[in-house]
Motif scaffolding. Structure first.
Motif, PDB file in Angstrom:
ATOM      1  N   ASN A  21       0.920  -1.114   0.048  1.00 20.30           N
ATOM      2  CA  ASN A  21      -0.054  -0.050   0.054  1.00 20.30           C
ATOM      3  C   ASN A  21       1.135   1.266   0.017  1.00 20.30           C
ATOM      4  O   ASN A  21       0.898   2.028   0.851  1.00 20.30           O
ATOM      5  CB  ASN A  21      -1.071   0.050   1.188  1.00 20.30           C
ATOM      6  CG  ASN A  21      -2.135   1.048   1.056  1.00 20.30           C
ATOM      7  OD1 ASN A  21      -2.510   1.176   0.135  1.00 20.30           O
ATOM      8  ND2 ASN A  21      -2.190   1.648   2.365  1.00 20.30           N
ATOM      9  N   MET A  26       0.337   1.776  -5.611  1.00 24.61           N
ATOM     10  CA  MET A  26      -1.076   2.069  -5.438  1.00 24.61           C
ATOM     11  C   MET A  26      -1.354   3.004  -6.566  1.00 24.61           C
ATOM     12  O   MET A  26      -2.609   3.295  -6.717  1.00 24.61           O
ATOM     13  CB  MET A  26      -1.405   2.159  -4.197  1.00 24.61           C
ATOM     14  CG  MET A  26      -1.356   1.029  -3.280  1.00 24.61           C
ATOM     15  SD  MET A  26      -2.350  -0.224  -3.761  1.00 24.61           S
ATOM     16  CE  MET A  26      -4.065   0.349  -3.650  1.00 24.61           C
ATOM     17  N   PRO A  32      -2.609   5.428  -2.161  1.00 24.23           N
ATOM     18  CA  PRO A  32      -2.679   4.333  -1.197  1.00 24.23           C
ATOM     19  C   PRO A  32      -4.051   4.571  -0.489  1.00 24.23           C
ATOM     20  O   PRO A  32      -4.925   5.497  -0.334  1.00 24.23           O
ATOM     21  CB  PRO A  32      -1.655   4.970  -0.097  1.00 24.23           C
ATOM     22  CG  PRO A  32      -0.722   5.745  -0.977  1.00 24.23           C
ATOM     23  CD  PRO A  32      -1.446   6.109  -2.116  1.00 24.23           C
ATOM     24  N   VAL A  38      -7.541  -1.127   3.121  1.00 29.88           N
ATOM     25  CA  VAL A  38      -6.751  -2.251   3.040  1.00 29.88           C
ATOM     26  C   VAL A  38      -7.266  -3.485   3.737  1.00 29.88           C
ATOM     27  O   VAL A  38      -7.190  -4.583   3.106  1.00 29.88           O
ATOM     28  CB  VAL A  38      -5.428  -1.885   3.774  1.00 29.88           C
ATOM     29  CG1 VAL A  38      -4.340  -3.141   3.619  1.00 29.88           C
ATOM     30  CG2 VAL A  38      -4.783  -0.826   3.013  1.00 29.88           C
TER      31      VAL A  38
END
Length: 171
Positions: A21, A26, A32, A38
């Protein structure tokens, strides 16, 4: 090609997803994610794996059982036709070693072994030479450029690469 192993995504792979991430990895997905996003992605990977509609893998190399990247495929539609889409990421310190192409080739073999027969597409941005090279090295053929909606509201200029999954020959 380096010696890699693919391990099916498991509940233990959340930390690998956190490590992936980064802004660089990303970038193609809009940047991110926060911790909640996540965790939601991790849970989605596990659920889709259980449902059989997507298969994510941890990329393992010697000395790194925790994984150095992620590769996978999932159900997708390409121009109104059923297909599969592939994606991957390798942590920065492991790039340039041939890990991504080896992992994509292994993932395609896993898909064939699982009986998948739909064409597999990948959509790297046109300005991402490394991911486009992975497609070339893994046997994909370039269909051309395409505006691709990665997620609602995020449209990127990508290359549409495809590989046909030929059934494994029966001995």
């Amino acid at each position: 090609m380096p010696d890699i192993e693919l391990r099916a995504w498991s509940k233990d792979d959340l930390e690998l997803l956190h490590r992936a991430n980064t802004p660089e990895l990303m970038d193609q997905l809009g940047g991110p994610e926060n911790d909640e996003q996540v965790l939601a992605r991790h849970e989605r990977y596990l659920r889709l794996q259980r449902e059989g509609t997507a298969h994510q893998f941890r990329i393992v190399i010697e000395g790194h059982p925790e994984g150095v990247g992620i590769v996978g495929y999932w159900q997708h539609e390409s121009h109104g036709e059923p297909a599969l889409e592939a994606g991957w990421s390798v942590e920065a310190e492991y790039r340039g070693q041939g890990i991504a192409p080896a992992a994509v080739i292994a993932m395609l073999e896993a898909a064939r072994s699982a009986g998948e027969s739909l064409p597999v597409h990948a959509y790297p941005r046109v300005d991402n030479p490394a991911s486009n090279a992975v497609c070339r090295k893994a046997g994909f053929r370039l269909l051309g450029e395409e505006r691709f909606e990665v997620k609602p509201g995020l449209v990127l200029q990508t290359n549409d690469w495809v590989v046909d999954l030929e059934p494994l020959a029966r001995a």
